[in-house]
Structures are given as structure tokens and as C-alpha cells.
Design an enzyme around this catalytic site. Structure first.
Site, short mmCIF file in Angstrom:
data_model
loop_
_atom_site.label_atom_id
_atom_site.label_comp_id
_atom_site.label_asym_id
_atom_site.label_seq_id
_atom_site.Cartn_x
_atom_site.Cartn_y
_atom_site.Cartn_z
CB CYS A 13 -0.95 0.21 0.75
SG CYS A 13 -0.10 0.01 2.60
CB CYS A 16 4.65 -0.37 1.66
SG CYS A 16 3.18 -1.34 2.30
CG ASP A 408 13.04 24.40 -33.80
OD1 ASP A 408 13.23 25.29 -34.35
OD2 ASP A 408 12.66 23.68 -34.24
CG ASP A 593 14.67 20.44 -34.76
OD1 ASP A 593 15.26 19.86 -34.13
OD2 ASP A 593 14.91 20.52 -36.09
CG ASP A 597 14.90 23.07 -31.06
OD1 ASP A 597 16.06 24.51 -31.18
OD2 ASP A 597 14.67 22.94 -31.81
P1 ADP Z 1 14.95 27.45 -36.54
O1 ADP Z 1 14.41 27.44 -35.13
O2 ADP Z 1 14.52 27.73 -37.65
O3 ADP Z 1 15.06 24.86 -36.17
P2 ADP Z 1 18.38 26.65 -35.72
O4 ADP Z 1 18.52 27.71 -34.30
O5 ADP Z 1 18.40 25.52 -36.39
O6 ADP Z 1 16.61 27.53 -36.79
O7 ADP Z 1 18.85 27.89 -36.30
C1 ADP Z 1 18.84 29.08 -36.68
C2 ADP Z 1 19.70 29.89 -38.12
O8 ADP Z 1 21.15 28.90 -37.69
C3 ADP Z 1 19.21 28.48 -38.92
O9 ADP Z 1 17.92 29.23 -39.91
C4 ADP Z 1 20.61 29.24 -39.38
O10 ADP Z 1 20.95 30.10 -41.01
C5 ADP Z 1 21.70 28.95 -39.12
N1 ADP Z 1 21.86 27.41 -38.95
C6 ADP Z 1 22.12 26.56 -37.98
N2 ADP Z 1 23.01 25.43 -37.54
C7 ADP Z 1 23.25 25.79 -39.24
C8 ADP Z 1 24.04 24.63 -40.21
N3 ADP Z 1 24.53 24.09 -39.70
N4 ADP Z 1 24.43 25.01 -41.04
C9 ADP Z 1 23.92 26.80 -41.30
N5 ADP Z 1 23.56 27.20 -40.51
C10 ADP Z 1 23.10 26.71 -39.67
MG MG Z 2 15.55 23.45 -35.71
#
Ligand code: ADP
Ligand code: MG
Length: 704
Positions: A13, A16, A408, A593, A597
Site C-alpha cells: 500500500c 509501504c 520550432d 526537432d 533545441d
Molecule cells: P530553427 O529554429 O528554424 O530550427 P535553428 O535554431 O536550428 O533554426 O538555426 C537558426 C539559424 O542558424 C538557421 O536558420 C541557420 O541560418 C543557422 N544555422 C544553424 N545551424 C546551421 C548549420 N549547421 N549550417 C548552416 N546554418 C545553420
Molecule cells: Mg530546428
């Protein structure tokens, strides 16, 4: 330091649960301990040895089992057979005494026979109650077992006194029936509970027991899956399940991943593509190279995560826990008052003990202990079956109560497969060279933009030194000794030339400045607008948090129907936006994704990571980052997850309401003797068993 899950034996319960938690927390080295009644498990964080923990738990009157060696699920191996035997013996021995009570049958059992029939029921089949109550009493603790042992023991002793005094109607049957009914309730409850873990058992049963291994000499042997090692090559026939995680080496087939992701459409797979244990190959034969086996497979890790989450506590349980801490002592006090009150009022102890025993038994806090965890267990199992992986009961509850949901953009509202539309040379480099450099820099980045750039480049990739990913900004690295940066305008600290196209623009720069700009187009997911519409109708405020520039973000938000937009955010700024909302009292869900993030996913009350389907590397990262992972691609699973969250929450509330209400109504009735004409202690035995069974059955409705 680590987190480990152990099995716990002897818990019955809510009290416990507290005793075991206290014992574990008192062990040196333990950071925190959480015990779950429904799964009979303890999750311990810290670095105490198993031996030290087990000693403490035994000291408290319970048992601790080692965690299962592989991915088997704790609590699943709850063997109902001994409980059934005890129940049958108790019922068979009690039946003659109950029959003798039926008026008109003229059956009268002599006192010695009643004593002889009831003693083995109370002290034999019901021995466990006395054993546990005794152990706990030695540590100054009381639980449901204390109440039952006292109730049944007192009832039997009074019958003995009656017999001694030559009373005509003896009450041995009361004590026996009480125990028999309780055991019946326990048995039914354990059967219902074993159903609650069905979802996980089914999940683990997806992987086949054997595999066709291709040996070096070209022969094929059927071997147990346990014998497979990474690097082995196996053949999977059409219609058969993939035995372990790996990669296709030969063949092309449709693979049904619905059992893992809920995605109904089979996915075509060819050489180089990932395969996940438990998915089924259709159409033609595949050969694969094994990469992960046993507990390392995605299937096993998923089952493990769900099992762990099923053991986690929903915040709704706090109240139940606090109440059960004082519940048993309060009931013991009330029982003594009842006994004293009736003794004084009626002048005879013989008529005072019955209401007191009824009260002891009817108040058992068993349903209270099960109400929340059993609902969590079934709810999370049902979610897993729909491709929603929940790692934490609290997050599911938060999703049900969310007031705000933030999205996002790239990879979440959009498909996350940006394709290169245009390359703009700003300085002295040719477009093809620019793309070659960009693709090389992006080779090790998981970002969708990176995959789009790599896919657009046909030639060979150059080696990159000192590669670094800057989440929310871009990437950097050295190629042939020259440092490069690739990413957003803010990240490069430049202004891009005017691009008239709608799309994601990223720039490539070296130490001297901007060399080129790439424009990539990413399609909005087909269902984004519909899903957003449904969520809005449910009263949720929707937000778009993106690292991208304001104009494309605004256009996309308008298309989806989101009014609140924050653009140009770095990952930690997304986190701050969530914090702001929370400071205003909002319960915030964040859908991202999972790759870049992580901070926002962790800060949200309910972080939801978009899966990219079974077998893709993104899923692993997402599984680590968020408490909720959608295994099926697309946004629709959010709706399913929210429905399930709301239903689980409703069941928890019903269960708690039922468990509290039951006590609130019946305890006073018992104290004032109002239950005596309905059988008193016997009714208590039935009611107590039924109340726990009810909460379990109510929770099982979530499986639908
Ligand atoms: P979102 O919030 O749209 O998913 P991110 O936070 O992942 O975007 O990235 C923000 C911005 O940073 C993108 O729009 C891009 O311009 C740049 N960026 C991030 N990672 C990369 C990467 N690996 N190569 C090129 N640009 C990138
Ligand atoms: Mg993203």
C-alpha cells in the site's frame, strides 16, 4: 553517479512506498529515491552499492531485487499463481461457514469445526499480512498490513472468546471471510495489473527469437538472436522481423515500422539504410549487417525508457502520498475511539469490537496507493503503442494542462528537408567551389540545412579540421589550413545581399568576409495548418520560436495560423522566451526537432521532440533531449499524445476521487456501526478488495 531501477518485494500500500523510500534515502550515497507501487520498483539516484541498499530495505521489512540484467521490464514478472492458490484455499475453507449462516438450511457447524476451518484461513493463507505487519511494527511502522492483521486477528480472537463463553452464534466466519475476500481482491488486482504491462511485453516480443546468420564460408545458419554480434551479417526473409539493429547491405524492400512509430505506410529501404529490430520486411529479402544487439537495440532501449517512466511519479500523486503518511495512524486512532465509544455506549465489549474491526479493514489505503501509478503505467504503455515515447509521467501531465505550445520552425513545422535552390557567389569563388566547401563543412552536422547542402553537392568532400557546430548559428572549421564559417547572417556578423526568394539563406565566410550565400527551400508539412488549427480550438496559445529571420518566419506563421512569433532566436533565447511565459503562469509545451533545441526542450514543462522515424540517428538525440518523443514523423502524433495526456489525467483524478471518496463515506459509517447490518467486517473485506480492483480496471480503460 548513476540511476538504477530495482524491484521491491513485500509492498502492499501507499504507506509501504513511503517506508521503502525513506529506507533508500537514508542509505549513504543516495541522492534521491522514488518508489512505485504499481510497478513494484524503486528508482535510486546516487552511488550506493546494491548490498547497502538491500540491507536498508530489509531492515525496513521489505526486499530489494537486483535490476534485471538485460532490457526485461521490472514488474512484468508478477507471478499470480501463488496468490491464486491462497485465494482458492481460503474460499474453500470459508464456504461451509458462510453456508451455515444461510437461514433455512439448518446447517450448524460445531465450534471446534469453525475454529479448525477458520484458523488456517486467517493465519495460513493470510500469514503474509501478519508477517509484514510484525516486521513493520518492529520498526515502529504501520501500513495496510497492520490494519488487516489487527482486524482479522481481533475478529478471530473474539470468536475464540465467544466460544469459550458458550455463545451460540460464533463469529469465526467473519474473520475467515474477511481474509478470503481480501485475498480474492488482491488476486483479481494482480491479474488486472499484469495486463497493465502488456504494452511493454508486446513491444519486447516484436524481436524474433532466431536469425539467419550468413557465415564467412557462405553458409546460412539459424542462430538464437542472443548469439548475434555487431558485424555479423544476417538475412531477413520477406514477412519476417528484423532481429537486431543494423544496416542494409544487399537488397531493396519495404519495411513496416508501424509497431515502433505508429506510421502505417511501409518505408522503402535499400543498401546503407538503417534497420531497427522488431520491424518487418515485406516484398523481398534483405541482407543486413548487425550494429547493435540485445539491450543496445532501439527496441530494448525504448522498452527500458518506458518501463522507467512507468515507475516515475506523476505530480498528482503528491497529495495521496502526503495523506497516506498520516492515514494509518489516524485510522488506528479512530478504531480505538470506535471501540471505546461502543464499549461505553453498549456496556459490552462483545458488541464493540465489530464496528472497530470493520473500520480498520474498510480504511485500507490500498486503492489510494494504486490510484495514480497504475493510471500512469497504462497510459504510458498505450502511448508507446501509438509511437509516443514518454520518459516522464510529469511531462505527460504537463501536456494535458498546457496553456501554451511553442513550435520550432525548421524540421518541426517544415519537413526539415531543405533543398538547395540557389547559390550566390559574392566574391572571387565559383559557385561549385562554394558548394564543395559548404558541403565539406557540414558533413558532421546533424542540422537539416547541413543535410540539404551535403545532398546538393555531387563531388568528393574535403577533410575538415577543428570542426565545430554552433547551435542556432552555424558551423566552423578549417579546410586546407584556411578557417571557414558557415551559417546565419547574425552568426557571421554580416549582411546578406538582397535575396528576392523566400527561403532559408546561409552564408559562407572566411577571415576576410562573406564569400557566398546559399538559399534553401523547405516545404511546410502538409498537416501543419490543420494540427495548429485543432490545437488552437482546444484553447492553446500557439507560438513560433525560430532562429531564422523575421520575414520568412512571419510568412510561415501566417500560413499555419500562429500569431505569436519570435524570430532570430539563439537556442538559449528560446529557453528564455519559455521562461518568460512560465513566469506569467503559463504551462508551456515546446515542440522541437531535438537536434539543436535541447535547452528549450528541457526548460519547457513538456518538451516534445519530433522523431524522424525509426532507425535514423536523430531519434537517438531526440530521445536524450526531451521527455516526450514522437517516433512517427509529422505533427499529428501531438494530437494523439495530448488526447492521451488528457485521458490519463482524467483517470488519475477519477481514481483519486474514488479512493478518497470511498474512505470519506465508509469510514464514518463504519465508526457509527452503520455497516454492521450489511455484514460489518465481511463487507469491509469485499469493499476493500473491490476498491483497489476498481482503480486498476478504470486505468485499464486507457488501453483502448
Ligand atoms: P530553427 O529554429 O528554424 O530550427 P535553428 O535554431 O536550428 O533554426 O538555426 C537558426 C539559424 O542558424 C538557421 O536558420 C541557420 O541560418 C543557422 N544555422 C544553424 N545551424 C546551421 C548549420 N549547421 N549550417 C548552416 N546554418 C545553420
Ligand atoms: Mg530546428
Amino acid at each position: 553517479m548513476g540511476t538504477e531501477t530495482y524491484t521491491v518485494t513485500g509492498m502492499t500500500c501507499a504507506s509501504c512506498v513511503r517506508h521503502v523510500e525513506k529506507a533508500l534515502a537514508a542509505t549513504p550515497g543516495v541522492q534521491s529515491a522514488s518508489v512505485n507501487l504499481a510497478t513494484a520498483t524503486a528508482t535510486v539516484e546516487g552511488d550506493a552499492s546494491f548490498e547497502a541498499l538491500a540491507a536498508q530495505v530489509e531492515e525496513a521489512g521489505y526486499g530489494l531485487g537486483r535490476p534485471a540484467p538485460d532490457a526485461t521490464v521490472a514488474g512484468v514478472q508478477d507471478d499470480p499463481a501463488p496468490a491464486r492458490t491462497r485465494m482458492i484455499v481460503a474460499l474453500v475453507l470459508t464456504a461451509p461457514m458462510l453456508l451455515a449462516m444461510v437461514p433455512g438450511l439448518g446447517l450448524h457447524l460445531p465450534g471446534w469445526l469453525q475454529a479448525a476451518l477458520s484458523a488456517p484461513v486467517v493465519f495460513g493463507t493470510g500469514w503474509g499480512f501478519f508477517l509484514r505487519a510484525g516486521r513493520q511494527a518492529r520498526h515502529g511502522q504501520a501500513s495496510m498490513d497492520t490494519l488487516i492483521a489487527l482486524g482479522a486477528g481481533v475478529a478471530w480472537l473474539f470468536a475464540l472468546v465467544e466460544w469459550w463463553n458458550g455463545v451460540h452464534h460464533l463469529s469465526f466466519e467473519t474473520a475467515a471471510a474477511l481474509v478470503a475476500f481480501l485475498l480474492t481482491g488482491k488476486y483479481l488486482e494482480s491479474r488486472a495489473k499484469s495486463k497493465a504491462t502488456d504494452a511493454l511485453k508486446e513491444l519486447l516480443a516484436l524481436a524474433p527469437p532466431t536469425a539467419l546468420r550468413l557465415d564467412a564460408d557462405g553458409s546460412v545458419a539459424e542462430v538464437p538472436v542472443a548469439d548475434l554480434r555487431p558485424g555479423d551479417r544476417v538475412r531477413v526473409l520477406p514477412g519476417h522481423a528484423v532481429p537486431a539493429d543494423g544496416r542494409v547491405t544487399v537488397g531493396q524492400a519495404e519495411v513496416d515500422e508501424s509497431m515502433l512509430t505508429g506510421e502505417p505506410l511501409p518505408v522503402p529501404k535499400g543498401p546503407g539504410e538503417g534497420l531497427v529490430a522488431g520491424t518487418v520486411v515485406h516484398g523481398s529479402m534483405l541482407e543486413m549487417e548487425i550494429q547493435a544487439v540485445g539491450a543496445q537495440t532501439q527496441l530494448a532501449r525504448m522498452a527500458q525508457l518506458v518501463a522507467q517512466a512507468q515507475g516515475s511519479k506523476a505530480p498528482a500523486q503528491d497529495l495521496a502520498d502526503r495523506i497516506s503518511a498520516v492515514f494509518v495512524p489516524v485510522i488506528l486512532g479512530l478504531a480505538i475511539l470506535t471501540l471505546a465509544g461502543w464499549w461505553i455506549a453498549s456496556g459490552s465489549l462483545a458488541s464493540a469490537w465489530r464496528p472497530a474491526v470493520t473500520l480498520l479493514v474498510i480504511a485500507c489505503p490500498c486503492a489510494l496507493g494504486l490510484a495514480t501509478p497504475v493510471a500512469v503505467m497504462v497510459g504510458l504503455g498505450a502511448a508507446a503503442r501509438k509511437g509516443v515515447l514518454v520518459r516522464d509521467a510529469a511531462a505527460l501531465e504537463a501536456l494535458g494542462q498546457a496553456t501554451d505550445l511553442a513550435f520550432d520552425k525548421t524540421g518541426t513545422l517544415t519537413e526539415g528537408r531543405p533543398r538547395l535552390r540557389r547559390t550566390l557567389a559574392v566574391a572571387d569563388l565559383a559557385e561549385a567551389d562554394l558548394l564543395g566547401l559548404a558541403a565539406s563543412l557540414e558533413r558532421d552536422s546533424e542540422h537539416p540545412i547541413a543535410r540539404g547542402l551535403v545532398a546538393a553537392h555531387a563531388g568528393a568532400l574535403k577533410p575538415v579540421a577543428a570542426f565545430r557546430a554552433h547551435p542556432g548559428g552555424g558551423v566552423s572549421g578549417e579546410i586546407e589550413g584556411r578557417p571557414w564559417r558557415l551559417g546565419s547572417a547574425a552568426f557571421l556578423d554580416v549582411i546578406f545581399p538582397e535575396v528576392d526568394e523566400d527561403g532559408i539563406a546561409v552564408g559562407l565566410a572566411d577571415a576576410t568576409g562573406l564569400k557566398g550565400v546559399f538559399v534553401l527551400g523547405d516545404r511546410l508539412r502538409g498537416e501543419s495548418a490543420a494540427v495548429a488549427g485543432q490545437l488552437r480550438r482546444q484553447g492553446l496559445r500557439l507560438h513560433l520560436f525560430t532562429g531564422d529571420r523575421a520575414e520568412p518566419a512571419a510568412r510561415m506563421a501566417a500560413a499555419v495560423g500562429i500569431e505569436s512569433i519570435s524570430a532570430g532566436l539563439r537556442p538559449e533565447e528560446k529557453l528564455n522566451r519559455i521562461r518568460d511565459l512560465q513566469a506569467q503562469g503559463a504551462v508551456v509545451g515546446f515542440v522541437g526537432d531535438g537536434v539543436n533545441d535541447a535547452p528549450a526542450l528541457a526548460q519547457a514543462d513538456c518538451g516534445i521532440a519530433m522523431g524522424s522515424g525509426a532507425g535514423e540517428q536523430g531519434t537517438g538525440a531526440a530521445m536524450a533531449a526531451a521527455p516526450l518523443v514522437l517516433l512517427r514523423p509529422g505533427l499529428e502524433p501531438i494530437l494523439a499524445a495530448r488526447r492521451l495526456a488528457l485521458r490519463t489525467h482524467r483517470v488519475i483524478r477519477q481514481n483519486l476521487g474514488w479512493a478518497f471518496g470511498y474512505n470519506l463515506v465508509l469510514v464514518p459509517l463504519a465508526a457509527f456501526g452503520q455497516l454492521e447490518r450489511f455484514g460489518g467486517p465481511m463487507l469491509a473485506g469485499v469493499a476493500m478488495g473491490l476498491s483497489s480492483l476498481t482503480v486498476v480496471l478504470n486505468a485499464l480503460r486507457l488501453r483502448r
